[in-house]
Design a protein around this motif. Sequence first.
Motif, PDB file in Angstrom:
ATOM      1  N   ALA A  23       0.747  -1.393   0.044  1.00  0.00           N
ATOM      2  CA  ALA A  23      -0.066   0.068  -0.061  1.00  0.00           C
ATOM      3  C   ALA A  23       0.789   1.225   0.029  1.00  0.00           C
ATOM      4  CB  ALA A  23      -1.095  -0.073   1.268  1.00  0.00           C
ATOM      5  N   ALA A  24       1.840   1.319   0.692  1.00  0.00           N
ATOM      6  CA  ALA A  24       2.493   2.571   1.039  1.00  0.00           C
ATOM      7  C   ALA A  24       3.358   2.552  -0.444  1.00  0.00           C
ATOM      8  CB  ALA A  24       3.879   2.116   1.989  1.00  0.00           C
ATOM      9  N   ARG A  25       3.913   1.598  -1.325  1.00  0.00           N
ATOM     10  CA  ARG A  25       4.528   1.704  -2.247  1.00  0.00           C
ATOM     11  C   ARG A  25       3.671   2.558  -3.375  1.00  0.00           C
ATOM     12  NH1 ARG A  25       6.584  -3.533  -3.150  1.00  0.00           N
ATOM     13  NH2 ARG A  25       8.283  -2.988  -1.831  1.00  0.00           N
ATOM     14  N   MET A  46     -10.675   2.676   4.017  1.00  0.00           N
ATOM     15  CA  MET A  46      -9.510   3.498   3.539  1.00  0.00           C
ATOM     16  C   MET A  46      -8.451   3.511   4.141  1.00  0.00           C
ATOM     17  SD  MET A  46     -10.571   6.030   1.108  1.00  0.00           S
ATOM     18  CE  MET A  46      -9.707   7.495   1.231  1.00  0.00           C
ATOM     19  N   VAL A  47      -7.184   3.479   3.728  1.00  0.00           N
ATOM     20  CA  VAL A  47      -5.963   3.507   4.389  1.00  0.00           C
ATOM     21  C   VAL A  47      -5.201   4.611   3.866  1.00  0.00           C
ATOM     22  CG1 VAL A  47      -4.828   1.961   2.525  1.00  0.00           C
ATOM     23  CG2 VAL A  47      -4.025   2.015   4.931  1.00  0.00           C
ATOM     24  N   THR A  48      -4.430   5.279   4.938  1.00  0.00           N
ATOM     25  CA  THR A  48      -3.767   6.342   4.912  1.00  0.00           C
ATOM     26  C   THR A  48      -2.175   6.203   5.293  1.00  0.00           C
ATOM     27  OG1 THR A  48      -4.276   7.117   7.042  1.00  0.00           O
ATOM     28  CG2 THR A  48      -5.829   7.956   5.186  1.00  0.00           C
ATOM     29  N   ASP A  49      -1.333   7.005   4.711  1.00  0.00           N
ATOM     30  CA  ASP A  49       0.032   6.937   5.152  1.00  0.00           C
ATOM     31  C   ASP A  49       0.084   7.129   6.734  1.00  0.00           C
ATOM     32  OD1 ASP A  49      -0.650   9.550   5.172  1.00  0.00           O
ATOM     33  OD2 ASP A  49       0.828  10.387   3.821  1.00  0.00           O
ATOM     34  N   ARG A  50      -0.743   7.711   7.304  1.00  0.00           N
ATOM     35  CA  ARG A  50      -0.847   7.920   8.919  1.00  0.00           C
ATOM     36  C   ARG A  50      -1.345   6.771   9.584  1.00  0.00           C
ATOM     37  NH1 ARG A  50      -0.614  11.416  12.961  1.00  0.00           N
ATOM     38  NH2 ARG A  50      -2.232  11.060  14.578  1.00  0.00           N
ATOM     39  N   ASP A  51      -2.333   6.033   8.907  1.00  0.00           N
ATOM     40  CA  ASP A  51      -2.680   4.681   9.605  1.00  0.00           C
ATOM     41  C   ASP A  51      -1.507   3.803   9.384  1.00  0.00           C
ATOM     42  OD1 ASP A  51      -5.527   5.518   9.661  1.00  0.00           O
ATOM     43  OD2 ASP A  51      -5.914   4.831   7.525  1.00  0.00           O
ATOM     44  N   ILE A  52      -0.747   3.747   8.215  1.00  0.00           N
ATOM     45  CA  ILE A  52       0.394   2.849   8.312  1.00  0.00           C
ATOM     46  C   ILE A  52       1.197   3.175   9.339  1.00  0.00           C
ATOM     47  CG2 ILE A  52       2.197   1.823   6.767  1.00  0.00           C
ATOM     48  CD1 ILE A  52       0.247   2.426   4.460  1.00  0.00           C
ATOM     49  N   ALA A  53       1.508   4.456   9.525  1.00  0.00           N
ATOM     50  CA  ALA A  53       2.732   5.078  10.441  1.00  0.00           C
ATOM     51  C   ALA A  53       2.194   4.726  12.152  1.00  0.00           C
ATOM     52  CB  ALA A  53       2.848   6.305  10.198  1.00  0.00           C
ATOM     53  N   VAL A  54       0.908   5.008  12.272  1.00  0.00           N
ATOM     54  CA  VAL A  54       0.602   4.919  13.534  1.00  0.00           C
ATOM     55  C   VAL A  54      -0.219   3.659  14.034  1.00  0.00           C
ATOM     56  CG1 VAL A  54      -1.091   6.122  15.073  1.00  0.00           C
ATOM     57  CG2 VAL A  54      -0.035   7.532  13.461  1.00  0.00           C
ATOM     58  N   ARG A  55      -1.200   3.209  13.250  1.00  0.00           N
ATOM     59  CA  ARG A  55      -1.604   1.715  13.601  1.00  0.00           C
ATOM     60  C   ARG A  55      -0.843   0.553  13.152  1.00  0.00           C
ATOM     61  NH1 ARG A  55      -7.619   2.886  11.189  1.00  0.00           N
ATOM     62  NH2 ARG A  55      -8.199   4.602  12.721  1.00  0.00           N
ATOM     63  N   GLY A  56       0.270   0.897  12.413  1.00  0.00           N
ATOM     64  CA  GLY A  56       0.974  -0.347  11.975  1.00  0.00           C
ATOM     65  C   GLY A  56       2.361  -0.300  12.735  1.00  0.00           C
ATOM     66  N   ILE A  57       3.410   0.700  12.135  1.00  0.00           N
ATOM     67  CA  ILE A  57       4.747   0.691  12.354  1.00  0.00           C
ATOM     68  C   ILE A  57       4.929   1.116  13.883  1.00  0.00           C
ATOM     69  CG2 ILE A  57       7.047   1.548  11.687  1.00  0.00           C
ATOM     70  CD1 ILE A  57       5.608  -0.104   9.404  1.00  0.00           C
ATOM     71  N   ALA A  58       4.058   2.075  14.231  1.00  0.00           N
ATOM     72  CA  ALA A  58       4.190   2.358  15.884  1.00  0.00           C
ATOM     73  C   ALA A  58       3.965   1.449  16.589  1.00  0.00           C
ATOM     74  CB  ALA A  58       3.814   3.873  15.848  1.00  0.00           C
ATOM     75  N   GLN A  59       3.067   0.566  16.022  1.00  0.00           N
ATOM     76  CA  GLN A  59       2.607  -0.466  17.103  1.00  0.00           C
ATOM     77  C   GLN A  59       3.347  -1.862  16.965  1.00  0.00           C
ATOM     78  OE1 GLN A  59       0.027  -0.060  19.383  1.00  0.00           O
ATOM     79  NE2 GLN A  59       0.154   2.117  18.759  1.00  0.00           N
ATOM     80  N   GLY A  60       4.523  -1.531  16.190  1.00  0.00           N
ATOM     81  CA  GLY A  60       5.383  -2.615  16.288  1.00  0.00           C
ATOM     82  C   GLY A  60       5.028  -3.844  15.119  1.00  0.00           C
ATOM     83  N   LYS A  61       4.202  -3.471  14.410  1.00  0.00           N
ATOM     84  CA  LYS A  61       3.665  -4.562  13.119  1.00  0.00           C
ATOM     85  C   LYS A  61       4.851  -4.202  12.070  1.00  0.00           C
ATOM     86  CE  LYS A  61      -0.923  -4.173  14.543  1.00  0.00           C
ATOM     87  NZ  LYS A  61      -2.359  -3.820  14.232  1.00  0.00           N
ATOM     88  N   GLY A  62       4.827  -5.330  11.453  1.00  0.00           N
ATOM     89  CA  GLY A  62       5.871  -5.559  10.385  1.00  0.00           C
ATOM     90  C   GLY A  62       5.423  -5.081   9.097  1.00  0.00           C
ATOM     91  N   LEU A  63       6.203  -5.064   7.810  1.00  0.00           N
ATOM     92  CA  LEU A  63       5.680  -4.471   6.658  1.00  0.00           C
ATOM     93  C   LEU A  63       4.918  -5.487   5.802  1.00  0.00           C
ATOM     94  CD1 LEU A  63       9.304  -3.371   5.315  1.00  0.00           C
ATOM     95  CD2 LEU A  63       7.394  -2.005   6.387  1.00  0.00           C
ATOM     96  N   ASP A  64       4.743  -6.807   6.486  1.00  0.00           N
ATOM     97  CA  ASP A  64       3.791  -7.852   5.989  1.00  0.00           C
ATOM     98  C   ASP A  64       2.448  -7.811   6.499  1.00  0.00           C
ATOM     99  OD1 ASP A  64       5.917  -8.776   4.156  1.00  0.00           O
ATOM    100  OD2 ASP A  64       6.597 -10.262   5.538  1.00  0.00           O
ATOM    101  N   THR A  65       2.248  -6.838   7.434  1.00  0.00           N
ATOM    102  CA  THR A  65       0.866  -6.525   8.066  1.00  0.00           C
ATOM    103  C   THR A  65      -0.029  -6.494   6.987  1.00  0.00           C
ATOM    104  OG1 THR A  65       1.870  -5.632  10.002  1.00  0.00           O
ATOM    105  CG2 THR A  65      -0.338  -5.104   9.788  1.00  0.00           C
ATOM    106  N   ARG A  66      -1.238  -6.840   7.230  1.00  0.00           N
ATOM    107  CA  ARG A  66      -2.337  -6.687   6.024  1.00  0.00           C
ATOM    108  C   ARG A  66      -2.861  -5.402   6.169  1.00  0.00           C
ATOM    109  NH1 ARG A  66      -0.193  -9.167   2.526  1.00  0.00           N
ATOM    110  NH2 ARG A  66       1.126 -10.426   3.735  1.00  0.00           N
ATOM    111  N   VAL A  67      -3.455  -4.979   5.239  1.00  0.00           N
ATOM    112  CA  VAL A  67      -3.995  -3.473   5.197  1.00  0.00           C
ATOM    113  C   VAL A  67      -5.288  -3.504   5.900  1.00  0.00           C
ATOM    114  CG1 VAL A  67      -5.162  -1.846   3.664  1.00  0.00           C
ATOM    115  CG2 VAL A  67      -3.204  -2.703   2.961  1.00  0.00           C
ATOM    116  N   HIS A  68      -5.942  -4.622   5.947  1.00  0.00           N
ATOM    117  CA  HIS A  68      -7.202  -4.603   6.742  1.00  0.00           C
ATOM    118  C   HIS A  68      -7.108  -4.422   8.241  1.00  0.00           C
ATOM    119  CE1 HIS A  68      -6.766  -8.789   8.260  1.00  0.00           C
ATOM    120  NE2 HIS A  68      -6.496  -9.180   7.245  1.00  0.00           N
ATOM    121  N   GLU A  69      -5.695  -4.784   8.645  1.00  0.00           N
ATOM    122  CA  GLU A  69      -5.310  -4.620  10.019  1.00  0.00           C
ATOM    123  C   GLU A  69      -5.327  -3.087  10.545  1.00  0.00           C
ATOM    124  OE1 GLU A  69      -2.633  -7.379  11.639  1.00  0.00           O
ATOM    125  OE2 GLU A  69      -2.391  -8.412   9.729  1.00  0.00           O
ATOM    126  N   VAL A  70      -4.965  -2.337   9.770  1.00  0.00           N
ATOM    127  CA  VAL A  70      -4.684  -0.672   9.953  1.00  0.00           C
ATOM    128  C   VAL A  70      -5.787   0.010   9.033  1.00  0.00           C
ATOM    129  CG1 VAL A  70      -2.325  -1.401  10.307  1.00  0.00           C
ATOM    130  CG2 VAL A  70      -2.920  -0.402   8.115  1.00  0.00           C
TER     131      VAL A  70
END
Length: 148
Positions: A23-25, A46-70
Amino acid sequence: MKVSDKMTRDVRLASPDDSIQQAARCMAECDTGALPVGRGDRLVGMVTDRDIAVRGIAQGKGLDTRVHEVMTTDVKYCFEDEDLDHVARNMGEQQVRRLPVVNRDKRLVGILSLGDVAMGEGPWPAGDALAGASRPGGAHSQTGGPRA
């Protein structure tokens, strides 16, 4: 003027099963900060760059985390045949900078951003929409997981 007169029609979709890295790519390739998430031509989030950063990366989730999780599942949208001034006012009231656009069969047909609204004569309705979308929103739920 109608939403269809200003919306962007060429919209890339993310799948709920895409990784957040995919998604980020896609966001980088499209030079956008948000992607509608769909199954087929049905909007499911909807997924935003902020969702990826805050709900994903900041929570320790990896790059393989599925979009539906964030992603955000409570998606605001508008119809392509709605009045642009009305939708722009709603964008300000709801504090959103982008809205997916659907037809009356609720099939995704485009996206409307504040930039799309601003491209026209004079500052209105973009000024009202930007003023509303930019005001402090109080309590935030970005870290609380996907909103239902």
